[in-house]
Design a protein around this motif. Structure first.
Motif, mmCIF file in Angstrom:
data_model
loop_
_atom_site.group_PDB
_atom_site.id
_atom_site.type_symbol
_atom_site.label_atom_id
_atom_site.label_comp_id
_atom_site.label_asym_id
_atom_site.label_seq_id
_atom_site.Cartn_x
_atom_site.Cartn_y
_atom_site.Cartn_z
ATOM 1 N N ALA A 214 0.940 -16.480 7.901
ATOM 2 C CA ALA A 214 1.178 -15.745 6.651
ATOM 3 C C ALA A 214 2.300 -14.720 6.825
ATOM 4 C CB ALA A 214 -0.116 -15.065 6.186
ATOM 5 N N VAL A 215 2.296 -14.024 7.940
ATOM 6 C CA VAL A 215 3.351 -13.033 8.214
ATOM 7 C C VAL A 215 4.706 -13.734 8.354
ATOM 8 C CG1 VAL A 215 4.182 -11.356 9.916
ATOM 9 C CG2 VAL A 215 1.791 -11.279 9.132
ATOM 10 N N ALA A 216 4.738 -14.882 9.011
ATOM 11 C CA ALA A 216 5.991 -15.636 9.146
ATOM 12 C C ALA A 216 6.525 -16.076 7.785
ATOM 13 C CB ALA A 216 5.780 -16.846 10.052
ATOM 14 N N LEU A 217 5.632 -16.272 6.808
ATOM 15 C CA LEU A 217 6.042 -16.678 5.464
ATOM 16 C C LEU A 217 6.457 -15.499 4.590
ATOM 17 C CD1 LEU A 217 3.331 -19.371 4.658
ATOM 18 C CD2 LEU A 217 5.725 -19.749 5.299
ATOM 19 N N GLY A 218 6.198 -14.266 5.042
ATOM 20 C CA GLY A 218 6.608 -13.098 4.270
ATOM 21 C C GLY A 218 5.523 -12.099 3.954
ATOM 22 N N ALA A 219 4.279 -12.367 4.351
ATOM 23 C CA ALA A 219 3.200 -11.400 4.148
ATOM 24 C C ALA A 219 3.400 -10.226 5.102
ATOM 25 C CB ALA A 219 1.840 -12.042 4.404
ATOM 26 N N THR A 220 2.793 -9.100 4.771
ATOM 27 C CA THR A 220 2.828 -7.938 5.660
ATOM 28 C C THR A 220 1.404 -7.466 5.912
ATOM 29 O OG1 THR A 220 3.117 -6.430 3.779
ATOM 30 C CG2 THR A 220 5.114 -7.168 4.918
ATOM 31 N N GLU A 221 1.234 -6.800 7.045
ATOM 32 C CA GLU A 221 -0.066 -6.231 7.388
ATOM 33 C C GLU A 221 -0.051 -4.749 7.045
ATOM 34 O OE1 GLU A 221 -2.136 -7.834 11.017
ATOM 35 O OE2 GLU A 221 -0.053 -8.287 11.545
ATOM 36 N N PRO A 222 -0.960 -4.303 6.173
ATOM 37 C CA PRO A 222 -1.015 -2.874 5.854
ATOM 38 C C PRO A 222 -1.577 -2.087 7.027
ATOM 39 C CG PRO A 222 -2.828 -4.013 4.812
ATOM 40 C CD PRO A 222 -1.979 -5.067 5.483
ATOM 41 N N PRO A 223 -1.333 -0.781 7.058
ATOM 42 C CA PRO A 223 -1.858 0.025 8.164
ATOM 43 C C PRO A 223 -3.389 0.035 8.233
ATOM 44 C CG PRO A 223 -0.333 1.316 6.801
ATOM 45 C CD PRO A 223 -0.507 -0.013 6.145
ATOM 46 N N ALA A 224 -4.061 0.022 7.075
ATOM 47 C CA ALA A 224 -5.526 0.009 7.059
ATOM 48 C C ALA A 224 -6.001 -1.400 7.362
ATOM 49 C CB ALA A 224 -6.036 0.447 5.688
ATOM 50 N N ARG A 225 -6.946 -1.513 8.291
ATOM 51 C CA ARG A 225 -7.453 -2.833 8.672
ATOM 52 C C ARG A 225 -8.975 -2.802 8.729
ATOM 53 N NH1 ARG A 225 -3.028 -4.517 13.090
ATOM 54 N NH2 ARG A 225 -1.304 -4.401 11.636
ATOM 55 N N PRO A 226 -9.610 -3.646 7.919
ATOM 56 C CA PRO A 226 -11.073 -3.711 7.989
ATOM 57 C C PRO A 226 -11.514 -4.349 9.297
ATOM 58 C CG PRO A 226 -10.226 -5.367 6.491
ATOM 59 C CD PRO A 226 -9.053 -4.543 6.940
ATOM 60 N N GLU A 227 -12.742 -4.058 9.692
ATOM 61 C CA GLU A 227 -13.292 -4.636 10.913
ATOM 62 C C GLU A 227 -13.988 -5.945 10.590
ATOM 63 O OE1 GLU A 227 -15.714 -1.824 12.974
ATOM 64 O OE2 GLU A 227 -14.243 -0.235 12.741
ATOM 65 N N GLY B 239 -14.611 -10.283 10.815
ATOM 66 C CA GLY B 239 -13.933 -11.566 10.801
ATOM 67 C C GLY B 239 -13.054 -11.793 9.603
ATOM 68 N N LEU B 240 -12.347 -10.767 9.167
ATOM 69 C CA LEU B 240 -11.407 -10.947 8.079
ATOM 70 C C LEU B 240 -10.207 -10.029 8.266
ATOM 71 C CD1 LEU B 240 -11.444 -8.619 5.509
ATOM 72 C CD2 LEU B 240 -13.818 -9.280 5.746
ATOM 73 N N ARG B 241 -9.110 -10.379 7.620
ATOM 74 C CA ARG B 241 -7.900 -9.556 7.649
ATOM 75 C C ARG B 241 -7.359 -9.437 6.237
ATOM 76 N NH1 ARG B 241 -5.575 -9.888 12.868
ATOM 77 N NH2 ARG B 241 -3.853 -8.552 12.255
ATOM 78 N N VAL B 242 -6.917 -8.258 5.877
ATOM 79 C CA VAL B 242 -6.258 -8.021 4.603
ATOM 80 C C VAL B 242 -4.760 -8.010 4.862
ATOM 81 C CG1 VAL B 242 -5.931 -6.426 2.682
ATOM 82 C CG2 VAL B 242 -8.206 -6.680 3.717
ATOM 83 N N LEU B 243 -4.032 -8.782 4.089
ATOM 84 C CA LEU B 243 -2.576 -8.809 4.149
ATOM 85 C C LEU B 243 -2.041 -8.530 2.758
ATOM 86 C CD1 LEU B 243 -2.141 -12.067 6.265
ATOM 87 C CD2 LEU B 243 -1.951 -9.724 7.078
ATOM 88 N N LEU B 244 -0.745 -8.251 2.676
ATOM 89 C CA LEU B 244 -0.084 -8.055 1.391
ATOM 90 C C LEU B 244 0.919 -9.182 1.197
ATOM 91 C CD1 LEU B 244 0.624 -4.217 1.654
ATOM 92 C CD2 LEU B 244 -1.361 -5.359 0.615
ATOM 93 N N ASP B 245 0.911 -9.806 0.018
ATOM 94 C CA ASP B 245 1.885 -10.855 -0.245
ATOM 95 C C ASP B 245 3.256 -10.205 -0.487
ATOM 96 O OD1 ASP B 245 2.183 -10.137 -2.996
ATOM 97 O OD2 ASP B 245 0.798 -11.687 -3.671
ATOM 98 N N PRO B 246 4.329 -10.972 -0.625
ATOM 99 C CA PRO B 246 5.657 -10.383 -0.791
ATOM 100 C C PRO B 246 5.814 -9.490 -2.027
ATOM 101 C CG PRO B 246 5.881 -12.648 -0.072
ATOM 102 C CD PRO B 246 4.421 -12.424 -0.380
ATOM 103 N N ALA B 247 4.928 -9.624 -3.014
ATOM 104 C CA ALA B 247 4.973 -8.764 -4.194
ATOM 105 C C ALA B 247 4.049 -7.558 -4.063
ATOM 106 C CB ALA B 247 4.608 -9.563 -5.446
ATOM 107 N N GLY B 248 3.350 -7.435 -2.923
ATOM 108 C CA GLY B 248 2.488 -6.288 -2.675
ATOM 109 C C GLY B 248 1.024 -6.472 -3.004
ATOM 110 N N HIS B 249 0.619 -7.648 -3.495
ATOM 111 C CA HIS B 249 -0.795 -7.889 -3.807
ATOM 112 C C HIS B 249 -1.587 -8.093 -2.519
ATOM 113 C CE1 HIS B 249 1.340 -9.514 -7.379
ATOM 114 N NE2 HIS B 249 0.425 -8.816 -8.004
ATOM 115 N N PRO B 250 -2.733 -7.413 -2.380
ATOM 116 C CA PRO B 250 -3.571 -7.670 -1.205
ATOM 117 C C PRO B 250 -4.266 -9.022 -1.333
ATOM 118 C CG PRO B 250 -4.644 -6.098 -2.654
ATOM 119 C CD PRO B 250 -3.302 -6.380 -3.244
ATOM 120 N N PHE B 251 -4.447 -9.692 -0.202
ATOM 121 C CA PHE B 251 -5.268 -10.895 -0.140
ATOM 122 C C PHE B 251 -5.992 -10.891 1.186
ATOM 123 C CE2 PHE B 251 -1.192 -12.259 1.559
ATOM 124 C CZ PHE B 251 -1.486 -13.138 2.593
#
Length: 137
Positions: A93-106, A108-120
């Motif tokens: 996902a990061v290679a495709l353009g997603a970014t990892e926000p500084p806040a990270r839940p603990e 078995g899941l990860r929150v990322l931001l798509d290129p428009a800033g929407h969390p997924f």
């Protein structure tokens, strides 16, 4: 017939600055194909045809903030995406353009931001969607 019409969610529409760019991101991420396109709108559909995702370009689009901050545009939705290898899915996902926000839940899941800033959320098959939802609330 009970008098209540039957409803079936067919598609989700996400606003953004650039519908083509965001459709390219989600198309590559999910392996979905573009099924329709208009001036500021692109529609993707899952391979089995059961769900659609439309990206709609809006001139006044303001990206959401996650985690939320008072006075900033709040997220209004997020996508929960099940994966079978969390670390590999995050890298992809990061290679495709997603970014990892500084806040990270603990867990078995990860929150990322798509290129428009929407969390997924990306979550392992063993982790339920309930845990993914609770992580971004």
């Amino acid at each position: 017939m009970s008098g209540i019409p039957r409803f079936s969610l067919a598609s989700l529409v996400i606003d953004c600055h650039d519908a083509d760019a965001l459709a390219a991101f989600y198309g590559r991420l999910l392996g979905w194909e573009v099924k329709a396109r208009d001036a500021d709108w692109v529609h993707l559909r899952s391979p089995d045809g059961s769900l659609g995702l439309s990206l709609q370009g809006e001139a006044g689009y303001v990206p959401p903030r996650w985690p939320e901050r008072p006075g900033a545009q709040q997220k209004m939705l997020h996508l929960d995406i099940r994966v079978d290898d969390l670390d590999a899915a995050v890298r992809h996902a990061v290679a495709l353009g997603a970014t990892e926000p500084p806040a990270r839940p603990e867990g078995g899941l990860r929150v990322l931001l798509d290129p428009a800033g929407h969390p997924f959320c990306l979550f392992l098959t063993a982790v339920g969607a309930v845990e993914a939802v609770e992580a971004v609330e």
